[in-house]
Design a protein around this motif. Structure first.
Motif, PDB file in Angstrom:
ATOM      1  N   MET A 190       0.818  -1.190   0.000  1.00  0.00           N
ATOM      2  CA  MET A 190       0.000   0.000   0.000  1.00  0.00           C
ATOM      3  C   MET A 190       0.868   1.262   0.000  1.00  0.00           C
ATOM      4  SD  MET A 190      -3.085   0.750  -0.120  1.00  0.00           S
ATOM      5  CE  MET A 190      -4.381   1.810   0.320  1.00  0.00           C
ATOM      6  N   LYS A 191       2.009   1.221   0.741  1.00  0.00           N
ATOM      7  CA  LYS A 191       2.899   2.380   0.776  1.00  0.00           C
ATOM      8  C   LYS A 191       3.503   2.640  -0.599  1.00  0.00           C
ATOM      9  CE  LYS A 191       4.397   2.652   5.543  1.00  0.00           C
ATOM     10  NZ  LYS A 191       5.546   2.709   6.434  1.00  0.00           N
ATOM     11  N   LYS A 192       3.849   1.561  -1.311  1.00  0.00           N
ATOM     12  CA  LYS A 192       4.440   1.726  -2.651  1.00  0.00           C
ATOM     13  C   LYS A 192       3.424   2.334  -3.613  1.00  0.00           C
ATOM     14  CE  LYS A 192       8.351  -0.927  -2.376  1.00  0.00           C
ATOM     15  NZ  LYS A 192       9.635  -0.482  -2.755  1.00  0.00           N
ATOM     16  N   LEU A 193       2.153   1.954  -3.483  1.00  0.00           N
ATOM     17  CA  LEU A 193       1.115   2.500  -4.344  1.00  0.00           C
ATOM     18  C   LEU A 193       0.920   3.990  -4.077  1.00  0.00           C
ATOM     19  CD1 LEU A 193      -1.087   2.011  -6.460  1.00  0.00           C
ATOM     20  CD2 LEU A 193      -2.642   1.506  -4.567  1.00  0.00           C
ATOM     21  N   MET A 194       0.894   4.390  -2.800  1.00  0.00           N
ATOM     22  CA  MET A 194       0.761   5.805  -2.465  1.00  0.00           C
ATOM     23  C   MET A 194       1.966   6.599  -2.950  1.00  0.00           C
ATOM     24  SD  MET A 194      -2.110   6.476  -1.185  1.00  0.00           S
ATOM     25  CE  MET A 194      -1.788   8.088  -0.535  1.00  0.00           C
ATOM     26  N   TRP A 195       3.148   6.009  -2.809  1.00  0.00           N
ATOM     27  CA  TRP A 195       4.360   6.677  -3.281  1.00  0.00           C
ATOM     28  C   TRP A 195       4.298   6.868  -4.789  1.00  0.00           C
ATOM     29  CZ3 TRP A 195       8.281   4.929  -6.558  1.00  0.00           C
ATOM     30  CH2 TRP A 195       9.404   5.757  -6.624  1.00  0.00           C
ATOM     31  N   LEU A 196       3.822   5.846  -5.510  1.00  0.00           N
ATOM     32  CA  LEU A 196       3.714   5.929  -6.963  1.00  0.00           C
ATOM     33  C   LEU A 196       2.679   6.971  -7.375  1.00  0.00           C
ATOM     34  CD1 LEU A 196       4.615   4.760  -9.687  1.00  0.00           C
ATOM     35  CD2 LEU A 196       2.755   3.111  -9.472  1.00  0.00           C
ATOM     36  N   LEU A 197       1.549   7.012  -6.688  1.00  0.00           N
ATOM     37  CA  LEU A 197       0.525   8.008  -7.002  1.00  0.00           C
ATOM     38  C   LEU A 197       1.024   9.428  -6.749  1.00  0.00           C
ATOM     39  CD1 LEU A 197      -2.703   6.288  -5.646  1.00  0.00           C
ATOM     40  CD2 LEU A 197      -2.098   6.720  -8.027  1.00  0.00           C
ATOM     41  N   GLN A 198       1.769   9.621  -5.664  1.00  0.00           N
ATOM     42  CA  GLN A 198       2.335  10.940  -5.391  1.00  0.00           C
ATOM     43  C   GLN A 198       3.339  11.329  -6.462  1.00  0.00           C
ATOM     44  OE1 GLN A 198       3.913  10.697  -1.444  1.00  0.00           O
ATOM     45  NE2 GLN A 198       1.946  11.164  -0.474  1.00  0.00           N
ATOM     46  N   LEU A 199       4.151  10.377  -6.887  1.00  0.00           N
ATOM     47  CA  LEU A 199       5.131  10.656  -7.932  1.00  0.00           C
ATOM     48  C   LEU A 199       4.448  11.026  -9.244  1.00  0.00           C
ATOM     49  CD1 LEU A 199       8.166  10.622  -8.660  1.00  0.00           C
ATOM     50  CD2 LEU A 199       7.806   8.271  -9.436  1.00  0.00           C
ATOM     51  N   VAL A 200       3.398  10.303  -9.604  1.00  0.00           N
ATOM     52  CA  VAL A 200       2.662  10.598 -10.832  1.00  0.00           C
ATOM     53  C   VAL A 200       2.004  11.967 -10.747  1.00  0.00           C
ATOM     54  CG1 VAL A 200       0.664   9.887 -12.215  1.00  0.00           C
ATOM     55  CG2 VAL A 200       2.342   8.184 -11.477  1.00  0.00           C
ATOM     56  N   LEU A 201       1.437  12.301  -9.589  1.00  0.00           N
ATOM     57  CA  LEU A 201       0.816  13.610  -9.413  1.00  0.00           C
ATOM     58  C   LEU A 201       1.846  14.733  -9.518  1.00  0.00           C
ATOM     59  CD1 LEU A 201      -1.747  15.218  -8.770  1.00  0.00           C
ATOM     60  CD2 LEU A 201      -1.168  14.971  -6.357  1.00  0.00           C
ATOM     61  N   LYS A 202       2.991  14.558  -8.889  1.00  0.00           N
ATOM     62  CA  LYS A 202       4.044  15.570  -8.979  1.00  0.00           C
ATOM     63  C   LYS A 202       4.541  15.734 -10.407  1.00  0.00           C
ATOM     64  CE  LYS A 202       5.699  14.918  -4.261  1.00  0.00           C
ATOM     65  NZ  LYS A 202       6.804  14.432  -3.428  1.00  0.00           N
ATOM     66  N   ALA A 203       4.697  14.625 -11.126  1.00  0.00           N
ATOM     67  CA  ALA A 203       5.140  14.690 -12.513  1.00  0.00           C
ATOM     68  C   ALA A 203       4.100  15.389 -13.382  1.00  0.00           C
ATOM     69  CB  ALA A 203       5.428  13.287 -13.044  1.00  0.00           C
TER      70      ALA A 203
END
Length: 99
Positions: free
Chosen positions: A1-14
């Motif tokens: 779940m932490k990896k998914l949130m990290w990925l979503l944050q990265l996509v949003l920042k990008a």
């Protein structure tokens, strides 16, 4: 779940970065800023917007500095008094609630 949130944050920042980058590329035209006494400043629109944003942040920070100092001073005044009462409160607290 932490990896998914990290990925979503990265996509949003990008997405935000590329949106702002495209905005900057599409607004390369010169803007004229008229100051007092007939002085003007010619610069790309994105540079004018960035300058105004930075100036707004600076004014906001300068407006908050007195409150930060006041709260910091009050926190330093309260901290020694609350540390004595917190030791007695923790010893009499019920350890079964889990907090």
């Amino acid at each position: 779940m932490k990896k998914l949130m990290w990925l979503l944050q990265l996509v949003l920042k990008a997405a935000i970065f590329f949106t702002l980058f495209a905005f900057a590329l599409n607004n390369q035209h010169d803007a004229v800023v008229h100051f007092f006494f007939g002085t003007t400043w010619n610069a790309p629109l994105v540079l004018v917007l960035l300058t105004v944003f930075v100036m707004g942040v600076a004014v906001g920070v300068m407006g908050m500095v007195p409150r930060w100092w006041k709260h910091r001073r009050l926190a330093h005044m309260v901290t020694p008094a609350s540390s004595d009462s917190s030791t007695t409160a923790t010893s009499s607290a019920d350890p079964t609630h889990g907090i």
